[in-house]
Scaffold this motif. Structure first.
Motif, PDB file in Angstrom:
ATOM      1  N   ILE A 104      -0.018  -0.330  16.758  1.00 29.40           N
ATOM      2  CA  ILE A 104      -0.651  -0.721  15.497  1.00 29.40           C
ATOM      3  C   ILE A 104      -0.249  -2.169  15.176  1.00 29.40           C
ATOM      4  N   MET A 105      -1.300  -2.966  14.827  1.00 29.25           N
ATOM      5  CA  MET A 105      -1.065  -4.371  14.500  1.00 29.25           C
ATOM      6  C   MET A 105      -0.575  -4.492  13.062  1.00 29.25           C
ATOM      7  N   ASP A 106       0.126  -5.598  12.803  1.00 32.11           N
ATOM      8  CA  ASP A 106       0.523  -5.872  11.424  1.00 32.11           C
ATOM      9  C   ASP A 106      -0.712  -6.224  10.611  1.00 32.11           C
ATOM     10  N   ARG A 107      -0.724  -5.750   9.367  1.00 36.01           N
ATOM     11  CA  ARG A 107      -1.814  -6.160   8.473  1.00 36.01           C
ATOM     12  C   ARG A 107      -1.224  -7.048   7.389  1.00 36.01           C
ATOM     13  N   HIS A 108      -1.624  -8.291   7.411  1.00 37.26           N
ATOM     14  CA  HIS A 108      -1.096  -9.254   6.460  1.00 37.26           C
ATOM     15  C   HIS A 108      -1.731  -9.037   5.091  1.00 37.26           C
ATOM     16  N   PRO A 109      -0.975  -9.303   4.049  1.00 34.26           N
ATOM     17  CA  PRO A 109      -1.506  -9.142   2.688  1.00 34.26           C
ATOM     18  C   PRO A 109      -2.812  -9.914   2.478  1.00 34.26           C
ATOM     19  N   GLN A 110      -2.907 -11.088   3.115  1.00 34.73           N
ATOM     20  CA  GLN A 110      -4.113 -11.910   2.965  1.00 34.73           C
ATOM     21  C   GLN A 110      -5.351 -11.226   3.574  1.00 34.73           C
ATOM     22  N   GLN A 111      -5.143 -10.533   4.704  1.00 33.13           N
ATOM     23  CA  GLN A 111      -6.254  -9.803   5.322  1.00 33.13           C
ATOM     24  C   GLN A 111      -6.755  -8.699   4.389  1.00 33.13           C
TER      25      GLN A 111
END
Length: 85
Positions: free
Chosen positions: A1-8
């Motif tokens: 699982i990839m990191d999900r950045h707050p900006q995304q």
């Protein structure tokens, strides 16, 4: 699982909001144009025409539709209005 950045996550939220607004406004735009084109009474058509033109100009100004598309739509409803007796 990839990191999900707050900006995304925020961007997705904005996209959903923006899309629903665009869909709604495009629908309203088409309805107003159709209303003018379906009228056969000149007085009623004149009232709806000015509403439609105003909305078309606003839509073009906000980038909802291209300015040439706006011009084409206005031309279309103007031709219809002028054809009414």
């Amino acid at each position: 699982i990839m990191d999900r950045h707050p900006q995304q996550i925020k961007r997705e939220r904005q996209d959903i909001k923006r899309r629903s607004r665009n869909v709604s406004n495009m629908s309203r735009l088409r309805t107003q144009i159709k209303t003018v084109l379906e009228l056969t009474d000149k007085e009623k058509a004149q009232v709806e025409y000015s509403k439609a033109v105003s909305f078309i100009d606003k839509a073009a100004g906000k980038g909802l539709i291209h300015k040439n598309t706006a011009a084409r739509r206005k031309s279309q409803i103007t031709r219809h209005l002028n054809s009414l007796k």
